[in-house]
Enzyme design. Structure first.
Site, PDB file in Angstrom:
ATOM      1  N   ARG A   1       0.848  -1.210   0.000  1.00  0.00           N
ATOM      2  CA  ARG A   1       0.000   0.000   0.000  1.00  0.00           C
ATOM      3  C   ARG A   1       0.883   1.260   0.000  1.00  0.00           C
ATOM      4  NH1 ARG A   1      -5.142  -1.550   1.580  1.00  0.00           N
ATOM      5  NH2 ARG A   1      -5.813   0.257   0.388  1.00  0.00           N
TER       6      ARG A   1
ATOM      7  N   ASP B   1     -11.741  -5.279  -5.402  1.00  0.00           N
ATOM      8  CA  ASP B   1     -12.542  -5.381  -4.165  1.00  0.00           C
ATOM      9  C   ASP B   1     -13.649  -6.416  -4.281  1.00  0.00           C
ATOM     10  OD1 ASP B   1     -12.397  -1.835  -3.283  1.00  0.00           O
ATOM     11  OD2 ASP B   1     -10.930  -3.454  -3.196  1.00  0.00           O
TER      12      ASP B   1
ATOM     13  N   ARG C   1     -15.772  -2.505   9.163  1.00  0.00           N
ATOM     14  CA  ARG C   1     -15.065  -1.334   8.618  1.00  0.00           C
ATOM     15  C   ARG C   1     -15.719  -0.885   7.315  1.00  0.00           C
ATOM     16  NH1 ARG C   1      -8.866  -1.363   7.791  1.00  0.00           N
ATOM     17  NH2 ARG C   1      -9.613   0.561   6.864  1.00  0.00           N
TER      18      ARG C   1
HETATM   19  C1  EPZ Z   1      -8.396   2.300  -2.930  1.00  0.00           C
HETATM   20  O1  EPZ Z   1      -7.240   2.023  -2.166  1.00  0.00           O
HETATM   21  C2  EPZ Z   1      -9.566   1.695  -2.166  1.00  0.00           C
HETATM   22  N1  EPZ Z   1      -9.671   2.331  -0.848  1.00  0.00           N
HETATM   23  C3  EPZ Z   1      -9.342   0.189  -2.008  1.00  0.00           C
HETATM   24  O2  EPZ Z   1     -10.491  -0.350  -1.370  1.00  0.00           O
HETATM   25  C4  EPZ Z   1      -9.220  -0.437  -3.395  1.00  0.00           C
HETATM   26  O3  EPZ Z   1      -8.954  -1.810  -3.261  1.00  0.00           O
HETATM   27  C5  EPZ Z   1      -8.089   0.247  -4.167  1.00  0.00           C
HETATM   28  O4  EPZ Z   1      -8.320   1.679  -4.215  1.00  0.00           O
HETATM   29  C6  EPZ Z   1      -7.969  -0.256  -5.595  1.00  0.00           C
HETATM   30  O5  EPZ Z   1      -9.173  -0.062  -6.266  1.00  0.00           O
HETATM   31  C7  EPZ Z   1     -10.231   3.561  -0.770  1.00  0.00           C
HETATM   32  O6  EPZ Z   1     -10.647   4.151  -1.753  1.00  0.00           O
HETATM   33  C8  EPZ Z   1     -10.336   4.159   0.600  1.00  0.00           C
HETATM   34  P1  EPZ Z   1      -4.415   2.339  -4.901  1.00  0.00           P
HETATM   35  P2  EPZ Z   1      -5.846   2.765  -2.545  1.00  0.00           P
HETATM   36  O7  EPZ Z   1      -3.620   3.521  -4.450  1.00  0.00           O
HETATM   37  O8  EPZ Z   1      -6.122   4.089  -3.107  1.00  0.00           O
HETATM   38  C9  EPZ Z   1       0.030   0.822  -5.606  1.00  0.00           C
HETATM   39  C10 EPZ Z   1     -11.654  -1.639   0.153  1.00  0.00           C
HETATM   40  O9  EPZ Z   1     -11.732  -2.855   0.223  1.00  0.00           O
HETATM   41  N2  EPZ Z   1       0.416   2.213  -5.293  1.00  0.00           N
HETATM   42  O10 EPZ Z   1      -5.303   2.472  -6.092  1.00  0.00           O
HETATM   43  O11 EPZ Z   1      -4.962   2.634  -1.362  1.00  0.00           O
HETATM   44  C11 EPZ Z   1      -0.547   0.131  -4.388  1.00  0.00           C
HETATM   45  O12 EPZ Z   1       0.492  -0.438  -3.607  1.00  0.00           O
HETATM   46  C12 EPZ Z   1     -10.315  -0.975  -0.085  1.00  0.00           C
HETATM   47  O13 EPZ Z   1     -12.628  -0.841   0.218  1.00  0.00           O
HETATM   48  C13 EPZ Z   1       1.742   2.587  -5.425  1.00  0.00           C
HETATM   49  O14 EPZ Z   1       2.601   1.799  -5.807  1.00  0.00           O
HETATM   50  O15 EPZ Z   1      -5.301   1.820  -3.701  1.00  0.00           O
HETATM   51  C14 EPZ Z   1      -1.465  -0.905  -4.981  1.00  0.00           C
HETATM   52  O16 EPZ Z   1      -0.705  -2.070  -5.286  1.00  0.00           O
HETATM   53  C15 EPZ Z   1      -9.184  -1.989  -0.036  1.00  0.00           C
HETATM   54  N3  EPZ Z   1       2.088   3.870  -5.102  1.00  0.00           N
HETATM   55  C16 EPZ Z   1      -1.949  -0.245  -6.281  1.00  0.00           C
HETATM   56  O17 EPZ Z   1      -1.053   0.843  -6.541  1.00  0.00           O
HETATM   57  C17 EPZ Z   1       1.174   4.792  -4.658  1.00  0.00           C
HETATM   58  O18 EPZ Z   1       1.547   5.955  -4.378  1.00  0.00           O
HETATM   59  C18 EPZ Z   1      -3.355   0.322  -6.201  1.00  0.00           C
HETATM   60  O19 EPZ Z   1      -3.393   1.132  -5.059  1.00  0.00           O
HETATM   61  C19 EPZ Z   1      -0.181   4.389  -4.537  1.00  0.00           C
HETATM   62  C20 EPZ Z   1      -0.545   3.094  -4.863  1.00  0.00           C
END
Ligand code: EPZ
Length: 430
Positions: free
Chosen positions: A129, A312, A404
């Site tokens: 994350r 999700d 949650r």
């Molecule tokens: C959002 O999380 C959602 N949470 C998640 O829902 C959801 O699974 C996810 O988006 C993907 O759709 C909220 O909106 C509060 P990402 P987020 O940044 O934003 C990598 C649920 O079950 N990444 O899109 O944290 C990261 O490691 C939750 O409701 C980087 O490398 O997800 C991941 O592998 C779980 N660098 C991928 O991108 C960064 O700066 C997607 O992450 C940011 C992310």
């Protein structure tokens, strides 16, 4: 606002084998509510957010806004937030650890006060994350960022316009960048942005506040304003709760009418439900009936950014595959460790093997009830679904994970004919 310190270890006792029938109204989206509530930090005016689901992450967000000095009032799904005079720019560690999305306060605090101190959001059970993309946008805008004692110390004098292409498509990264740039009057361009419906709902809100945002494919052009207005907004329905309830209706061989959905947000899921053999009747933009009978067909699923198949929903569809008439393959492309539900499903008789990012699922006739443990939000939902169709009784522990992200899931399922009992944890029973 009472701090939520001890996470209850309530558990659910599910007696399987009952068909679900009836209608259920879907709640507002958790992942749209969180950034939109936090966007109220960008203005001195009062904001009203409607259809906010009453769940743990929303309560944590209220606690965080309170800690920063905003007034918060929440009743019957309507949140009143007024960040007229904030008295802190510190997002404390004990809150960030509970909810990683707390990092979303960084953008608004920098935009409004030029300062933010946020506990480093650790990884979580589904993956590292990372937030490097969030920080790169802030630095492009002139912010100085230091890490001290586990906190991100961020400062910026005057935010400069940003031209940035995200190296990774990130939902909260896009949301943080939009709020960070929302008070910068010059033209900024963000490329390779996330386009999830929850991101677009935040865009709607920022536009109501006075931010100019043009969206062209995965490029957003932003022109902010110093004096942003308050807003009133009803959040979109939760497409993941809707999908979870749809899978429940199909898997139990029932007939479930989902009301208050946005069909146009559920395309990829509905395609897969149809492929699995579900009867899906779209009764309008906001109503869909899902029926099932007999074992599902096996599926090939590969999670992707919106409009692709949502990560999700991966755990929930895996339950469907565990009892399919054949072999399914599920590839998780978004998170590196989002198969924690596999071990628990195997305890219920599922036949799943893992090859890197792909789960190979050999469908079995029937799952059997067992005691299983939740590991993360959507994993806990998948264990509830498995309990609905398993032979005998299933006990799902540590359902604070479920609480949650779902507003009364077991009540909604019981309303449709399920037999689920919540056993309160003796230590934290209120
Ligand atoms: C959002 O999380 C959602 N949470 C998640 O829902 C959801 O699974 C996810 O988006 C993907 O759709 C909220 O909106 C509060 P990402 P987020 O940044 O934003 C990598 C649920 O079950 N990444 O899109 O944290 C990261 O490691 C939750 O409701 C980087 O490398 O997800 C991941 O592998 C779980 N660098 C991928 O991108 C960064 O700066 C997607 O992450 C940011 C992310």
């Amino acid at each position: 606002m009472k701090s939520i310190t001890s996470l209850s270890s309530d558990f659910l006792v599910i007696r399987g084998g009952r068909r679900l029938r009836g209608r259920v109204k879907v709640s507002g989206s958790k992942n749209a509510s969180l950034p939109i509530l936090i966007a109220s930090l960008l203005t001195e005016e009062p904001c009203i957010v409607k259809r906010v689901p009453n769940l743990l992450d929303v309560k944590t967000t209220f606690e965080l806004l309170n800690t920063l000095g905003a007034q918060v009032h929440f009743e019957e799904g309507k949140a009143f937030v007024h960040a007229q005079a904030l008295n802190s720019y510190l997002a404390p560690d004990h809150i960030v650890r509970r909810m990683r999305a707390s990092i979303l306060v960084a953008g608004p605090l920098l935009a409004r006060f030029g300062r933010a101190v946020v506990g480093m959001p650790g990884g979580c059970s589904i993956g590292a994350r990372l937030i490097d993309q969030h920080l790169k946008v802030f630095e492009r805008g002139g912010a100085i960022i230091n890490v001290k004692e586990g906190y991100l110390h961020m400062e910026v004098q005057k935010i400069k316009p940003v031209e940035y292409t995200f190296e990774v498509i990130t939902v909260t990264g896009t949301e943080n960048a939009l709020m960070f740039l929302s008070r910068c009057p010059k033209r900024s361009v963000l490329r390779n942005v996330a386009l999830e419906p929850e991101v677009m709902d935040l865009v709607e809100v920022l536009r109501k506040m006075g931010v100019e945002i043009e969206v062209e494919g995965r490029t957003m052009v932003i022109r902010g304003r110093e004096d942003l207005a308050g807003f009133e907004h009803e959040v979109i329905p939760d497409r993941i709760e809707a999908g979870t309830l749809a899978v429940a209706g199909f898997l139990t061989g029932g007939e479930v009418l989902l009301e208050g959905v946005r069909i146009d947000h559920m395309g990829a899921q509905i395609e897969k439900l149809k492929e699995a053999g579900a009867k899906v009747e779209i009764l309008g933009i906001d109503r869909v009936k899902v029926c099932g009978d007999g074992r599902p067909e096996p599926l090939e699923i590969s999670t992707a950014e919106y409009p692709g198949f949502p990560t999700d929903m991966q755990a929930q569809f895996m339950v469907l595959c565990t009892v399919a008439k054949g072999i399914s393959h599920i590839t998780e492309n978004i998170f590196e460790n989002r198969f924690q539900h596999v071990n628990e499903l195997q305890r219920m008789g599922a036949n799943i093997s893992l090859r890197g990012r792909t789960a190979i699922v050999h469908g079995v006739e029937r799952l059997s009830g067992a005691e299983v443990f939740s590991t993360d939000l959507r994993a806990s939902a998948s264990l509830v679904l498995a309990g609905l169709i398993a032979e005998g009784t299933t006990t799902v522990r540590d359902i604070y994970h479920l609480d949650r992200g779902y507003e009364g899931l077991e009540e909604k399922l019981n309303q449709l004919g399920a037999d689920i009992e919540r056993v309160k944890d003796a230590n934290t029973a209120g």
